[in-house]
Structures are given as structure tokens and as C-alpha cells.
Motif scaffolding. Structure first.
Motif, PDB file in Angstrom:
ATOM      1  N   GLN A 127       0.830  -1.211   0.000  1.00  0.00           N
ATOM      2  CA  GLN A 127       0.000   0.000   0.000  1.00  0.00           C
ATOM      3  C   GLN A 127       0.864   1.260   0.000  1.00  0.00           C
ATOM      4  O   GLN A 127       0.587   2.218  -0.722  1.00  0.00           O
ATOM      5  CB  GLN A 127      -0.920   0.004   1.218  1.00  0.00           C
ATOM      6  CG  GLN A 127      -2.005  -1.051   1.218  1.00  0.00           C
ATOM      7  CD  GLN A 127      -2.845  -0.978   2.486  1.00  0.00           C
ATOM      8  OE1 GLN A 127      -3.215   0.093   2.949  1.00  0.00           O
ATOM      9  NE2 GLN A 127      -3.158  -2.144   3.047  1.00  0.00           N
ATOM     10  N   LEU A 128       1.897   1.241   0.824  1.00  0.00           N
ATOM     11  CA  LEU A 128       2.781   2.402   0.902  1.00  0.00           C
ATOM     12  C   LEU A 128       3.565   2.598  -0.391  1.00  0.00           C
ATOM     13  O   LEU A 128       3.754   3.719  -0.858  1.00  0.00           O
ATOM     14  CB  LEU A 128       3.752   2.241   2.077  1.00  0.00           C
ATOM     15  CG  LEU A 128       3.144   2.371   3.477  1.00  0.00           C
ATOM     16  CD1 LEU A 128       4.143   1.937   4.539  1.00  0.00           C
ATOM     17  CD2 LEU A 128       2.694   3.816   3.739  1.00  0.00           C
TER      18      LEU A 128
ATOM     19  N   ARG B 237       8.703   7.115   3.838  1.00  0.00           N
ATOM     20  CA  ARG B 237      10.008   6.454   3.745  1.00  0.00           C
ATOM     21  C   ARG B 237      10.368   5.766   5.061  1.00  0.00           C
ATOM     22  O   ARG B 237      10.823   4.615   5.077  1.00  0.00           O
ATOM     23  CB  ARG B 237      11.073   7.475   3.378  1.00  0.00           C
ATOM     24  CG  ARG B 237      12.490   6.909   3.272  1.00  0.00           C
ATOM     25  CD  ARG B 237      13.509   8.017   3.050  1.00  0.00           C
ATOM     26  NE  ARG B 237      13.528   8.966   4.152  1.00  0.00           N
ATOM     27  CZ  ARG B 237      14.173   8.743   5.301  1.00  0.00           C
ATOM     28  NH1 ARG B 237      14.832   7.598   5.506  1.00  0.00           N
ATOM     29  NH2 ARG B 237      14.146   9.650   6.253  1.00  0.00           N
ATOM     30  N   ARG B 238      10.129   6.445   6.159  1.00  0.00           N
ATOM     31  CA  ARG B 238      10.481   5.891   7.465  1.00  0.00           C
ATOM     32  C   ARG B 238       9.560   4.722   7.838  1.00  0.00           C
ATOM     33  O   ARG B 238       9.996   3.749   8.474  1.00  0.00           O
ATOM     34  CB  ARG B 238      10.424   6.989   8.523  1.00  0.00           C
ATOM     35  CG  ARG B 238      11.479   8.074   8.289  1.00  0.00           C
ATOM     36  CD  ARG B 238      11.290   9.254   9.208  1.00  0.00           C
ATOM     37  NE  ARG B 238      11.597   8.921  10.591  1.00  0.00           N
ATOM     38  CZ  ARG B 238      11.436   9.774  11.618  1.00  0.00           C
ATOM     39  NH1 ARG B 238      10.963  11.006  11.391  1.00  0.00           N
ATOM     40  NH2 ARG B 238      11.741   9.399  12.846  1.00  0.00           N
ATOM     41  N   LEU B 239       8.303   4.815   7.441  1.00  0.00           N
ATOM     42  CA  LEU B 239       7.390   3.698   7.674  1.00  0.00           C
ATOM     43  C   LEU B 239       7.862   2.442   6.930  1.00  0.00           C
ATOM     44  O   LEU B 239       7.826   1.333   7.470  1.00  0.00           O
ATOM     45  CB  LEU B 239       5.978   4.065   7.221  1.00  0.00           C
ATOM     46  CG  LEU B 239       5.127   4.873   8.204  1.00  0.00           C
ATOM     47  CD1 LEU B 239       3.834   5.321   7.523  1.00  0.00           C
ATOM     48  CD2 LEU B 239       4.812   4.052   9.457  1.00  0.00           C
ATOM     49  N   LEU B 240       8.306   2.635   5.696  1.00  0.00           N
ATOM     50  CA  LEU B 240       8.807   1.509   4.911  1.00  0.00           C
ATOM     51  C   LEU B 240      10.028   0.874   5.580  1.00  0.00           C
ATOM     52  O   LEU B 240      10.188  -0.355   5.580  1.00  0.00           O
ATOM     53  CB  LEU B 240       9.150   1.958   3.487  1.00  0.00           C
ATOM     54  CG  LEU B 240       7.958   2.250   2.568  1.00  0.00           C
ATOM     55  CD1 LEU B 240       8.433   2.912   1.274  1.00  0.00           C
ATOM     56  CD2 LEU B 240       7.200   0.956   2.250  1.00  0.00           C
TER      57      LEU B 240
ATOM     58  N   LEU C 184      -4.130   9.512   4.642  1.00  0.00           N
ATOM     59  CA  LEU C 184      -4.050   8.095   4.306  1.00  0.00           C
ATOM     60  C   LEU C 184      -2.894   7.430   5.040  1.00  0.00           C
ATOM     61  O   LEU C 184      -2.998   6.281   5.489  1.00  0.00           O
ATOM     62  CB  LEU C 184      -3.894   7.923   2.792  1.00  0.00           C
ATOM     63  CG  LEU C 184      -3.881   6.489   2.263  1.00  0.00           C
ATOM     64  CD1 LEU C 184      -5.123   5.730   2.705  1.00  0.00           C
ATOM     65  CD2 LEU C 184      -3.756   6.483   0.744  1.00  0.00           C
ATOM     66  N   LEU C 185      -1.787   8.166   5.187  1.00  0.00           N
ATOM     67  CA  LEU C 185      -0.654   7.628   5.943  1.00  0.00           C
ATOM     68  C   LEU C 185      -1.034   7.370   7.401  1.00  0.00           C
ATOM     69  O   LEU C 185      -0.616   6.375   8.003  1.00  0.00           O
ATOM     70  CB  LEU C 185       0.529   8.594   5.888  1.00  0.00           C
ATOM     71  CG  LEU C 185       1.340   8.637   4.592  1.00  0.00           C
ATOM     72  CD1 LEU C 185       2.429   9.692   4.690  1.00  0.00           C
ATOM     73  CD2 LEU C 185       1.964   7.279   4.295  1.00  0.00           C
ATOM     74  N   GLU C 186      -1.829   8.286   7.970  1.00  0.00           N
ATOM     75  CA  GLU C 186      -2.276   8.099   9.350  1.00  0.00           C
ATOM     76  C   GLU C 186      -3.119   6.834   9.478  1.00  0.00           C
ATOM     77  O   GLU C 186      -2.977   6.060  10.431  1.00  0.00           O
ATOM     78  CB  GLU C 186      -3.094   9.311   9.803  1.00  0.00           C
ATOM     79  CG  GLU C 186      -2.300  10.592  10.001  1.00  0.00           C
ATOM     80  CD  GLU C 186      -1.456  10.579  11.264  1.00  0.00           C
ATOM     81  OE1 GLU C 186      -1.529   9.582  12.023  1.00  0.00           O
ATOM     82  OE2 GLU C 186      -0.712  11.542  11.487  1.00  0.00           O
TER      83      GLU C 186
END
Length: 435
Positions: free
Chosen positions: A119-120, A206-209, A131-133
Motif C-alpha cells: 500500500q505504501l 520512507r520511514r514507515l517503509l 491516508l498515511l495516518e
């Protein structure tokens, strides 16, 4: 008459004594044969439990191990039994059931992580912070649910210590693994909660990935440790010969998996009781898979691994000897070289390494290199698969320290780098297809 009677008695006693002496001699000889058999063959029906405590002279007997394992069946939670029955898995003890359930659950957890990762990655360079939240909350909920499952498994093992029997140490090790995993997942959740996704959504994505990539690595580590636990139990209970054939192959690469490799050793040693045939083994560890996964995603990494495994299967010799390729862990592959000494095996893996170095894998329009660090060792008469694996891993780590993309051999005096000849290999480009 008395003299005749006494003479007859003496002759009878001599006959009985001679017969008894022959019998005792036969028993002693058979005992020696069994001792010789045991000293060479630890994976046959005679003494398969040696791997449970490789260095112990007091390894449990088959009867003891089985009796204590069966005694813990009553401690298996009903929900575990239902889950395992759905997968046609039969567990003989609480520890085995816990490891099987964790192996299944971590696979589901990994799949869910990959779905969020996809999804990301599907977002453009300017992702929507709202959407990121939403995705962040989904990720946190997933991890909390997974932590709860781990805690339940640890609590079940801890509250049933008396029922674990011979496997109490393994149960304790499982708990330690779960505690370490939980601590690292909690750290990841804490990192995610501190992300400011509204001010810089691109950096937040990027950091979530990056955090998801770490979580996937943790899932891989737990999966591999559960597999090792299960194999330890199977060795101790002498059930290697009973492993279903479909459980001996890796679903992704179609090569032998860790179970299959163990069965290869088992059957080889069972056919060569005195360990007279030479065997060498090579461990290939992909040098840059983590970076590839971080860049392209774990799903693309799986596609790449499938092609990599297929190529390895093509590169092993098929005209002579007994060579088998297995995927032992996520990024590690083992080649079993039957009737082959370590020097010839080193030549074979070097040719493979140089071929891989000259090969490009076209992944989503980009050429990707897949290079490996390799450890080689000969299997000696008193080896177990655990001992062989430890030597291979040590040799492979030396190859990593020596700059990667090289081969190190252990011929009994510790790991030593080789200076290989330059083989005439044919480079190629392999298209990694969508799955």
C-alpha cells in the motif's frame, strides 16, 4: 555306574558352559557392533536423539522422550489443536504444538506486513498524510495483535512448565525468543508513534517503509527459529523418516527446504552406517538481499528469490555424484555434495559464485545483482547436522568479513579463504516475472 554318571554330568556341564560362552561372545560382538553403529550414525533408528543434546553422554532414550512428550499433550490448548488440525499437523507435545502454531501465525503476520508495505509503495512521491495516518493505525493494530499472540504463547509455555518434560529447556528458549521479539516490536511501535506524518508525508512514508522492513526481518528470524525447534524435536523423537514429502520442499523456490535437507542427511547416513562415503556441504548467503527488499519491497524480493533458487537448481551438476540444493533460511541456500571431497566441492561452488556474479536479474525494469558469500566444509564421521551447520556458518561469516562475494573453506583447521581460478562462465540476464 557312579563313575559313568559323574562323567556324563561333567560332559553336560562342559557343553552348557561352551554354549553359554558362545552366546556371551555373540552378545558382546553384537554390542560392539551397536556401539560402532552409534558412533557413526546419529540419525538412524538406533540413536536419533543425539542431536537433542549433542555433547551430552546422557541423552534421553527414545522411550523416555516419547513418554514425556505424550504426557504434555493434555496441556495443548484446544484452539491450538483446532488450528493444527486445519493444517493436517499432528503435534506430540505442547512445545511442538507451540512452535507449529507460531510458525503458522508468523507467516500470516508477515503476509499482512507485506500487504501494508505494498500500500505504501503504491503511493506517489507526495502521499496523502491522512491516508498515511490510517495505514499507521492499521500497522500499530497489527503489531499489537501479534504481540498479544506471542504473549499468549509464552504464557501457555510458562504456566505448563511441569508438563514440558524433556523439552523444558526448549520451552524456555522459545520464551526467550518471544521476549526478544516483543522488545524489538515495541521499539518499532514507539518509533512509529513519534513520526510526524503531517509536516513531511514523503519522509514519513520512507520511514514507515524502513520500520516495516525491520519487522519483516524479525518475522523471518522467528520463522527460522521455529523451524529449528521443530527439527530438534523430530530428531529427538526419531521422526525424520516420517516427515511428509510435501513438507520437505520450499513453496517459493521449489527446492528442498530445511526439513528436506535434514531428510537428505538422514537417508544418506542410514545408507552409509559406517560413514565411509565422503560428503561436502556448501552454504551460500546472499550478500545484498536486505537492501533489495528495502528498495523494491519484500514481495519483489520473493519473486527474485524464486528465480535465484531456480538458477541454483540449474547450476548444480547432474551428470555424476549426488548434489542437492536446499533453501535453509530466507536468504541462505545449502548444497549437499555427495561422494565429493571439499576441494572439488569448492571448485563447484566457485563456478556457481562466478556465474551468479556475471548474472543480472531484471526486476521491474531494473538490473539487480545477486552475489553470495560461501562457506564450505567436509562432513566427518562423527558429525551431526548441527555441527556441520555451525562450521558452515562460521566459514560464511569469515567470507563476509573478507569483503563478501567470495568462498571460504574449512578442512578441519578452521575457515581459510581460497584463491580461486577464474572460470569461463557465461553471463546472462534473467527476467523476474510478476507473480
Amino acid at each position: 555306574m557312579l563313575w559313568v554318571f559323574l562323567s556324563g554330568m561333567m560332559l553336560a556341564n562342559l557343553g552348557i558352559g561352551f554354549g553359554l560362552a558362545l552366546y556371551l561372545r555373540q552378545v558382546v560382538d553384537e554390542g560392539r557392533a551397536v556401539v560402532a553403529f552409534d558412533s557413526h550414525q546419529d540419525t538412524t533408528e538406533v540413536d536419533a536423539s543425539r542431536e537433542l543434546s549433542c555433547e551430552s553422554a546422557n541423552a534421553p532414550t527414545q522411550t523416555t522422550v516419547r513418554a514425556r512428550a505424550i504426557a504434555s499433550i493434555d496441556a495443548i490448548p484446544p484452539e491450538y489443536i483446532g488450528m493444527l488440525q486445519g493444517e493436517s499437523i499432528v503435534a506430540n507435545s505442547l512445545v511442538e504444538a507451540s512452535a507449529e502454531v507460531l510458525r503458522l501465525e508468523v507467516g500470516k503476520y508477515r503476509d499482512a506486513l507485506i500487504e501494508i508495505d505494498n500500500q505504501l509503495r503504491a503511493m506517489d512521491d507526495s502521499p496523502d498524510s491522512g491516508l498515511l495516518e490510517v495505514i499507521t493505525v492499521e500497522l500499530e493494530d497489527l503489531n499489537r495483535d501479534w504481540l498479544n499472540k506471542q504473549a499468549e504463547a509464552a504464557s501457555t509455555l510458562d504456566s505448563n512448565q511441569d508438563a514440558l518434560g524433556e523439552y523444558s529447556d526448549i520451552g524456555g528458549s522459545l520464551n526467550m525468543v518471544l521476549m526478544e521479539q516483543a522488545a524489538q516490536i515495541e521499539t518499532t511501535i514507539s518509533n512509529i508513534e513519534q513520526f510526524d506524518l503531517s509536516s513531511d508525508p514523503a519522509d514519513g512514508r520512507r520511514r514507515l517503509l524502513q520500520e516495516i522492513s525491520r519487522l519483516i526481518d524479525l518475522a523471518h528470524d522467528l520463522r527460522d527459529k521455529m523451524q529449528d525447534t521443530l527439527l530438534t524435536i523430530l530428531r529427538a523423537e526419531r521422526r525424520l523418516a516420517d516427515i511428509d514429502r510435501k513438507m520437505q520442499f520450499d513453496g517459493l523456490t521449489k527446492l528442498h527446504n530445511r526439513n528436506g535437507l535434514e531428510v537428505v542427511f538422514y537417508e544418506w547416513w542410514r545408507a552409509d552406517i559406517r560413514r565411509e562415503r565422503i560428503v561436502s556441504v556448501g552454504l551460500l548467503d546472499i550478500d545484498n538481499l536486505r537492501k533489495i527488499n528495502e528498495r523494491f519491497g519484500a514481495l519483489a524480493g520473493d519473486r527474485l528469490l524464486a528465480e535465484f533458487g531456480r538458477l541454483l537448481g540449474e547450476l548444480i551438476r547432474k551428470d555424476r555424484g549426488f548434489d542437492i540444493v536446499a533453501r535453509s533460511t530466507g536468504q541462505q541456500f545449502v548444497i549437499f555434495f555427495g561422494d565429493t571431497g571439499p576441494r572439488n566441492a569448492t571448485s563447484s561452488v566457485e563456478r556457481i559464485r562466478q556465474t551468479l556474479e556475471a548474472t543480472r536479474f531484471n526486476l521491474d525494469g531494473e538490473d539487480v545483482e545477486m552475489m553470495v558469500s560461501i562457506g564450505i566444509t567436509e562432513v566427518v564421521a562423527d558429525d551431526t547436522t548441527t555441527k556441520v551447520t555451525k562450521r558452515l556458518e562460521k566459514a560464511m561469516r569469515v567470507a563476509k568479513r573478507n569483503g563478501r562475494n567470495c568462498t571460504v573453506i574449512d578442512e578441519g583447521n578452521g575457515p581459510a579463504p581460497i584463491t580461486p581460478p577464474e572460470y569461463k562462465v557465461v553471463g546472462r540476464t534473467i527476467n523476474v516475472e510478476e507473480r
